[in-house]
Design a protein around this motif. Structure first.
Motif, PDB file in Angstrom:
ATOM      1  N   MET A 253       0.860  -1.171   0.000  1.00 51.78           N
ATOM      2  CA  MET A 253       0.000   0.000   0.000  1.00 51.78           C
ATOM      3  C   MET A 253       0.895   1.218   0.000  1.00 51.78           C
ATOM      4  SD  MET A 253      -2.834   1.453   2.673  1.00 51.78           S
ATOM      5  CE  MET A 253      -1.894   0.987   4.058  1.00 51.78           C
ATOM      6  N   LEU A 254       0.500   2.173  -0.794  1.00 53.40           N
ATOM      7  CA  LEU A 254       1.194   3.443  -0.807  1.00 53.40           C
ATOM      8  C   LEU A 254       0.486   4.377   0.152  1.00 53.40           C
ATOM      9  CD1 LEU A 254       1.522   3.895  -4.674  1.00 53.40           C
ATOM     10  CD2 LEU A 254       3.206   2.927  -3.098  1.00 53.40           C
ATOM     11  N   SER A 255       1.241   5.069   0.948  1.00 44.74           N
ATOM     12  CA  SER A 255       0.683   6.081   1.828  1.00 44.74           C
ATOM     13  C   SER A 255       1.539   7.312   1.672  1.00 44.74           C
ATOM     14  CB  SER A 255       0.715   5.595   3.279  1.00 44.74           C
ATOM     15  OG  SER A 255       0.293   6.640   4.128  1.00 44.74           O
TER      16      SER A 255
ATOM     17  N   VAL B  69      -1.038  -5.164  -4.706  1.00 47.65           N
ATOM     18  CA  VAL B  69      -1.074  -3.724  -4.503  1.00 47.65           C
ATOM     19  C   VAL B  69      -2.411  -3.312  -3.892  1.00 47.65           C
ATOM     20  CG1 VAL B  69      -0.831  -1.481  -5.642  1.00 47.65           C
ATOM     21  CG2 VAL B  69       0.413  -3.470  -6.531  1.00 47.65           C
ATOM     22  N   LEU B  70      -2.337  -2.576  -2.815  1.00 50.49           N
ATOM     23  CA  LEU B  70      -3.540  -2.043  -2.187  1.00 50.49           C
ATOM     24  C   LEU B  70      -3.746  -0.608  -2.659  1.00 50.49           C
ATOM     25  CD1 LEU B  70      -3.044  -3.326   1.476  1.00 50.49           C
ATOM     26  CD2 LEU B  70      -4.329  -4.384  -0.390  1.00 50.49           C
ATOM     27  N   ALA B  71      -4.985  -0.177  -2.652  1.00 54.06           N
ATOM     28  CA  ALA B  71      -5.280   1.204  -3.034  1.00 54.06           C
ATOM     29  C   ALA B  71      -4.529   2.149  -2.100  1.00 54.06           C
ATOM     30  CB  ALA B  71      -6.782   1.456  -2.961  1.00 54.06           C
ATOM     31  N   PRO B  72      -4.014   3.238  -2.630  1.00 52.23           N
ATOM     32  CA  PRO B  72      -3.224   4.143  -1.794  1.00 52.23           C
ATOM     33  C   PRO B  72      -4.076   4.918  -0.800  1.00 52.23           C
ATOM     34  CG  PRO B  72      -3.576   5.128  -3.925  1.00 52.23           C
ATOM     35  CD  PRO B  72      -4.138   3.731  -3.996  1.00 52.23           C
ATOM     36  N   GLN B  73      -3.456   5.290   0.258  1.00 52.28           N
ATOM     37  CA  GLN B  73      -4.058   6.200   1.226  1.00 52.28           C
ATOM     38  C   GLN B  73      -3.415   7.551   0.944  1.00 52.28           C
ATOM     39  OE1 GLN B  73      -6.346   5.335   3.501  1.00 52.28           O
ATOM     40  NE2 GLN B  73      -6.482   7.290   4.524  1.00 52.28           N
TER      41      GLN B  73
ATOM     42  N   GLY C 206      -8.329   8.249   9.986  1.00 57.26           N
ATOM     43  CA  GLY C 206      -8.525   7.490   8.754  1.00 57.26           C
ATOM     44  C   GLY C 206      -7.375   6.526   8.496  1.00 57.26           C
ATOM     45  N   TRP C 207      -6.166   6.983   8.768  1.00 53.62           N
ATOM     46  CA  TRP C 207      -4.976   6.146   8.599  1.00 53.62           C
ATOM     47  C   TRP C 207      -5.005   4.981   9.582  1.00 53.62           C
ATOM     48  CZ3 TRP C 207      -1.820   4.236   5.501  1.00 53.62           C
ATOM     49  CH2 TRP C 207      -0.562   3.793   5.845  1.00 53.62           C
ATOM     50  N   ARG C 208      -5.386   5.268  10.812  1.00 53.73           N
ATOM     51  CA  ARG C 208      -5.481   4.210  11.831  1.00 53.73           C
ATOM     52  C   ARG C 208      -6.497   3.151  11.394  1.00 53.73           C
ATOM     53  NH1 ARG C 208      -6.208   6.877  16.906  1.00 53.73           N
ATOM     54  NH2 ARG C 208      -3.956   6.789  16.935  1.00 53.73           N
ATOM     55  N   ALA C 209      -7.650   3.581  10.924  1.00 55.96           N
ATOM     56  CA  ALA C 209      -8.683   2.645  10.472  1.00 55.96           C
ATOM     57  C   ALA C 209      -8.187   1.835   9.278  1.00 55.96           C
ATOM     58  CB  ALA C 209      -9.960   3.408  10.106  1.00 55.96           C
ATOM     59  N   CYS C 210      -7.473   2.488   8.384  1.00 51.41           N
ATOM     60  CA  CYS C 210      -6.925   1.796   7.221  1.00 51.41           C
ATOM     61  C   CYS C 210      -5.946   0.703   7.650  1.00 51.41           C
ATOM     62  CB  CYS C 210      -6.233   2.814   6.314  1.00 51.41           C
ATOM     63  SG  CYS C 210      -5.545   2.105   4.817  1.00 51.41           S
TER      64      CYS C 210
ATOM     65  N   LEU D 116      -5.998  -3.729   7.149  1.00 51.87           N
ATOM     66  CA  LEU D 116      -5.088  -4.207   6.098  1.00 51.87           C
ATOM     67  C   LEU D 116      -5.258  -5.675   5.739  1.00 51.87           C
ATOM     68  CD1 LEU D 116      -1.612  -2.502   6.656  1.00 51.87           C
ATOM     69  CD2 LEU D 116      -3.285  -2.110   4.845  1.00 51.87           C
ATOM     70  N   VAL D 117      -5.420  -6.526   6.719  1.00 53.77           N
ATOM     71  CA  VAL D 117      -5.473  -7.959   6.420  1.00 53.77           C
ATOM     72  C   VAL D 117      -6.720  -8.360   5.643  1.00 53.77           C
ATOM     73  CG1 VAL D 117      -3.951  -8.672   8.304  1.00 53.77           C
ATOM     74  CG2 VAL D 117      -6.405  -8.512   8.699  1.00 53.77           C
ATOM     75  N   THR D 118      -7.768  -7.548   5.708  1.00 56.85           N
ATOM     76  CA  THR D 118      -8.990  -7.886   4.990  1.00 56.85           C
ATOM     77  C   THR D 118      -9.203  -7.019   3.754  1.00 56.85           C
ATOM     78  OG1 THR D 118     -10.289  -6.388   6.378  1.00 56.85           O
ATOM     79  CG2 THR D 118     -10.146  -8.707   7.080  1.00 56.85           C
ATOM     80  N   GLU D 119      -8.322  -6.063   3.542  1.00 53.62           N
ATOM     81  CA  GLU D 119      -8.501  -5.158   2.410  1.00 53.62           C
ATOM     82  C   GLU D 119      -8.286  -5.873   1.082  1.00 53.62           C
ATOM     83  OE1 GLU D 119      -6.783  -0.924   0.747  1.00 53.62           O
ATOM     84  OE2 GLU D 119      -6.573  -1.418   2.857  1.00 53.62           O
ATOM     85  N   LYS D 120      -9.148  -5.585   0.134  1.00 59.41           N
ATOM     86  CA  LYS D 120      -9.061  -6.186  -1.189  1.00 59.41           C
ATOM     87  C   LYS D 120      -7.946  -5.494  -1.984  1.00 59.41           C
ATOM     88  CE  LYS D 120     -11.919  -7.088  -5.160  1.00 59.41           C
ATOM     89  NZ  LYS D 120     -13.206  -6.881  -5.781  1.00 59.41           N
TER      90      LYS D 120
END
Length: 141
Positions: A1-3, A41-45, A64-68, A72-76
């Motif tokens: 993931m890009l942040s 690759v995860l969608a960027p924050q 928002g970052w904390r929630a993201c 992480l483990v369940t993010e598509k």
């Protein structure tokens, strides 16, 4: 993931903004580097111009970052045009197979930012994970 944070407001990274479409900027990094090297690759924050935001907005960004991070483990992960769509021979030029081009003809957008097929760029293609159906077709929500 890009942040990452930007020193600019979101409108500066739109198709008519001074920096151009953020999706076009992200395409080489997400597809040609990370995806090509085997990363999921995860969608960027993206945090737009935090240095110019009120403290309350910055706190919302951190929440928002904390929630993201918690999800992480369940993010598509993002999807990219699979190799099966292409003729992977020198004779075929490693280009989209003719039947794929034909299937894509009625679609309003190309497959990806990089595979736009002369059509408008898919909106938010690199910032939101599109879903792929069982038959391999893309839908963007």
């Amino acid at each position: 993931m890009l942040s990452f944070t930007t020193g600019a407001v979101q409108t500066m990274f739109q198709a008519d903004g001074i920096n151009g479409d953020i999706n076009v900027s992200l395409w080489p990094l997400q597809n040609r580097i990370l995806n090509f090297c085997g990363f999921q690759v995860l969608a960027p924050q993206i945090f737009w111009s935090p240095a110019h935001c009120p403290a309350a907005v910055c706190i919302q960004m951190l929440e928002g970052w904390r929630a993201c991070l918690k999800g992480l483990v369940t993010e598509k992960h993002m999807t990219f045009a699979p190799c099966e769509l292409f003729d992977l021979t020198f004779q075929g030029g490693f280009k989209l197979r003719p039947e794929v081009k034909e299937e894509q003809e009625p679609q309003p957008f190309g497959i990806t930012v990089g595979h736009h097929l002369g059509k408008p760029l898919p909106p938010n293609n690199q910032t939101k994970a599109p879903s792929v159906s069982e038959n391999g077709t893309f839908s963007r929500k």
